[in-house]
Design an enzyme around this catalytic site. Structure first.
Site, mmCIF file in Angstrom:
data_model
loop_
_atom_site.group_PDB
_atom_site.id
_atom_site.type_symbol
_atom_site.label_atom_id
_atom_site.label_comp_id
_atom_site.label_asym_id
_atom_site.label_seq_id
_atom_site.Cartn_x
_atom_site.Cartn_y
_atom_site.Cartn_z
ATOM 1 N N ASP A 59 0.816 -1.212 0.000
ATOM 2 C CA ASP A 59 0.000 0.000 0.000
ATOM 3 C C ASP A 59 0.852 1.265 0.000
ATOM 4 O O ASP A 59 0.462 2.286 -0.574
ATOM 5 C CB ASP A 59 -0.932 -0.004 1.217
ATOM 6 C CG ASP A 59 -2.067 -1.013 1.069
ATOM 7 O OD1 ASP A 59 -2.287 -1.483 -0.066
ATOM 8 O OD2 ASP A 59 -2.718 -1.332 2.075
ATOM 9 N N GLY A 60 2.022 1.212 0.635
ATOM 10 C CA GLY A 60 2.912 2.375 0.639
ATOM 11 C C GLY A 60 3.379 2.739 -0.758
ATOM 12 O O GLY A 60 3.425 3.920 -1.127
ATOM 13 N N ASN A 133 -4.471 9.180 1.575
ATOM 14 C CA ASN A 133 -4.919 8.575 2.828
ATOM 15 C C ASN A 133 -5.250 9.575 3.933
ATOM 16 O O ASN A 133 -6.394 9.731 4.309
ATOM 17 C CB ASN A 133 -3.868 7.593 3.351
ATOM 18 C CG ASN A 133 -4.265 6.152 3.128
ATOM 19 O OD1 ASN A 133 -5.202 5.863 2.399
ATOM 20 N ND2 ASN A 133 -3.552 5.232 3.758
ATOM 21 N N THR A 174 -9.693 3.154 6.418
ATOM 22 C CA THR A 174 -9.333 1.784 6.796
ATOM 23 C C THR A 174 -7.868 1.675 7.196
ATOM 24 O O THR A 174 -7.347 0.575 7.359
ATOM 25 C CB THR A 174 -9.615 0.810 5.635
ATOM 26 O OG1 THR A 174 -9.017 1.307 4.431
ATOM 27 C CG2 THR A 174 -11.109 0.642 5.415
ATOM 28 N N ALA A 175 -7.210 2.823 7.375
ATOM 29 C CA ALA A 175 -5.802 2.835 7.777
ATOM 30 C C ALA A 175 -5.691 3.261 9.247
ATOM 31 O O ALA A 175 -6.370 2.708 10.109
ATOM 32 C CB ALA A 175 -5.016 3.756 6.844
ATOM 33 N N ALA A 177 -6.800 5.793 10.840
ATOM 34 C CA ALA A 177 -8.058 6.283 11.409
ATOM 35 C C ALA A 177 -8.887 5.147 11.997
ATOM 36 O O ALA A 177 -9.536 5.309 13.041
ATOM 37 C CB ALA A 177 -8.863 7.023 10.341
ATOM 38 N N SER A 179 -7.702 2.285 13.226
ATOM 39 C CA SER A 179 -7.027 1.846 14.450
ATOM 40 C C SER A 179 -7.292 2.797 15.608
ATOM 41 O O SER A 179 -7.278 2.392 16.773
ATOM 42 C CB SER A 179 -5.513 1.741 14.208
ATOM 43 O OG SER A 179 -5.225 0.818 13.186
ATOM 44 N N GLN A 233 4.259 8.700 4.977
ATOM 45 C CA GLN A 233 5.509 8.685 4.218
ATOM 46 C C GLN A 233 6.306 9.978 4.289
ATOM 47 O O GLN A 233 7.528 9.959 4.168
ATOM 48 C CB GLN A 233 5.206 8.360 2.747
ATOM 49 C CG GLN A 233 4.596 6.982 2.560
ATOM 50 C CD GLN A 233 4.281 6.684 1.110
ATOM 51 O OE1 GLN A 233 4.038 7.582 0.319
ATOM 52 N NE2 GLN A 233 4.268 5.413 0.763
#
Length: 274
Positions: A59-60, A133, A174-175, A177, A179, A233
Site C-alpha cells: 500500500d505504501g 490517505n 481503513t488505515a 483512522a 485503528s 511517508q
C-alpha cells in the site's frame, strides 16, 4: 490500452512478481516501461504518456504512485507484494487471470477523493502536496499529551488533549483512522473524516464531514514538539503556533478495483470484517 507504466517497489520479491506481470503485458502486445525511483519518474513523465500505472508493491508503494498519477489523471491498478495489500488488490497468484481483465478495460474505474495539505509556520504558508490517505498530527517521542485546536470552516470547534489528531479521506478510513477508533467510510464517498488519537476527554469522538469543508489544526502545546505525517511517508516537525490546513484536492486518484471482488469482500478478507 496500449502504453503501461510499471512502478514497483525496490525489492527482490517485487522484481520476481514483475516477471509474471511482464509475461502478461507481452501476451497482450502492450508497450510498457519500468520505474523504481519516484523522483526519476516525476522528472521524465509527461501528461498522457501512459494509459495506466501498474503498481507492484504494498500500500505504501501505491500511495506514493497515486500522488504522481493523480497529477496527470492516469488510472492505477495495484498488484500486491507487501504485507497487507488493501489498495494493491490483485494477488500475485491472480496475475495471469485477473490482470488481463483490467488491461482490457473490464474492471470498474473508481475516483477516490484526495486532500491538499498546507503548513503555516512563522507566518509563511506552504503547500505540502496532495495525499490519498491522511494527515496525522501526533506527539513526539516524549510520552506527554499534546493540545491541538480544531477549526472547521474558520470556526473553532474543539481543543483535543491527547496523542494527536487525524484528518482522513474515505480511502484512509481503513488505515490509521480505523485503528484510532474511526468508522469505515465507503471509498467513493465524498467526505472527510476527523479522528482524535487517544483523547483525554470521552466526549471527543470521530466526526464525518462534507468534503467541501476546510479543516485547520493549530498546535497550542507549551514546550512540546509535535509531528505531521502525510500518508505515512512524509513528515514535518511542528512547534507551538504552527497550523496545518487540510481541504479537498482538485486532484483525484483514479484506480481500477478488483474485477472479481467487492469492497465489502475485501473488508472481510483483509480486516476480518463481519
Amino acid at each position: 490500452m496500449r502504453k503501461v507504466l510499471v512502478f514497483l517497489k525496490n525489492s527482490k520479491k517485487a522484481f520476481e512478481t514483475f516477471k509474471r506481470v511482464e509475461r502478461v503485458l507481452k501476451d497482450l502486445n502492450l508497450s510498457y516501461k519500468k520505474f523504481i525511483n519516484r523522483k526519476e519518474l516525476f522528472k521524465v513523465l509527461k501528461p498522457k504518456d501512459y494509459e495506466l500505472f501498474l503498481v507492484i508493491g504494498g500500500d505504501g508503494t501505491f500511495l506514493s504512485a497515486a500522488r504522481i498519477a493523480s497529477r496527470f489523471g492516469v488510472p492505477l491498478v495495484g498488484v500486491n507484494e507487501g504485507r497487507f495489500g488493501f489498495l494493491t488488490e490483485i494477488k500475485k497468484e491472480e496475475i495471469k487471470k485477473v490482470l488481463p481483465l483490467v488491461l482490457e478495460g473490464r474492471a470498474k474505474l473508481q475516483e477516490r477523493l484526495m486532500i491538499d495539505v498546507y503548513l503555516r509556520s512563522r507566518n509563511r504558508l506552504r503547500y505540502l502536496g496532495n495525499y490519498l490517505n491522511d494527515a496525522v498530527i501526533s506527539k513526539s517521542s516524549i510520552a506527554r499529551i499534546i493540545r491541538t485546536k480544531v477549526f472547521i470552516n474558520g470556526e473553532e470547534v474543539l481543543e483535543v488533549f491527547g496523542d494527536g489528531v487525524i484528518l482522513s479521506t474515505p480511502t484512509g478510513s481503513t488505515a490509521y483512522a480505523l485503528s484510532a477508533g474511526g468508522p469505515i467510510v465507503y471509498p467513493e464517498s465524498q467526505n472527510l473524516l476527523f479522528v482524535p488519537i487517544c483523547p483525554h476527554t470521552l466526549s471527543n469522538r470521530p466526526l464525518v464531514l462534507p468534503s467541501k469543508f476546510e479543516v485547520k489544526f493549530k498546535v497550542v502545546s507549551e514546550n512540546m514538539e509535535a509531528f505531521l505525517t502525510l500518508d505515512g511517508q512524509e513528515g514535518f516537525h511542528l512547534k507551538k503556533g504552527d497550523e496545518v490546513i487540510v481541504k479537498r484536492s482538485r486532484y483525484v486518484c483514479r484506480m481500477y478495483s478488483h474485477p472479481r471482488k467487492s469492497f465489502f469482500g475485501i473488508l472481510k478478507e483483509k480486516l476480518r470484517w463481519g
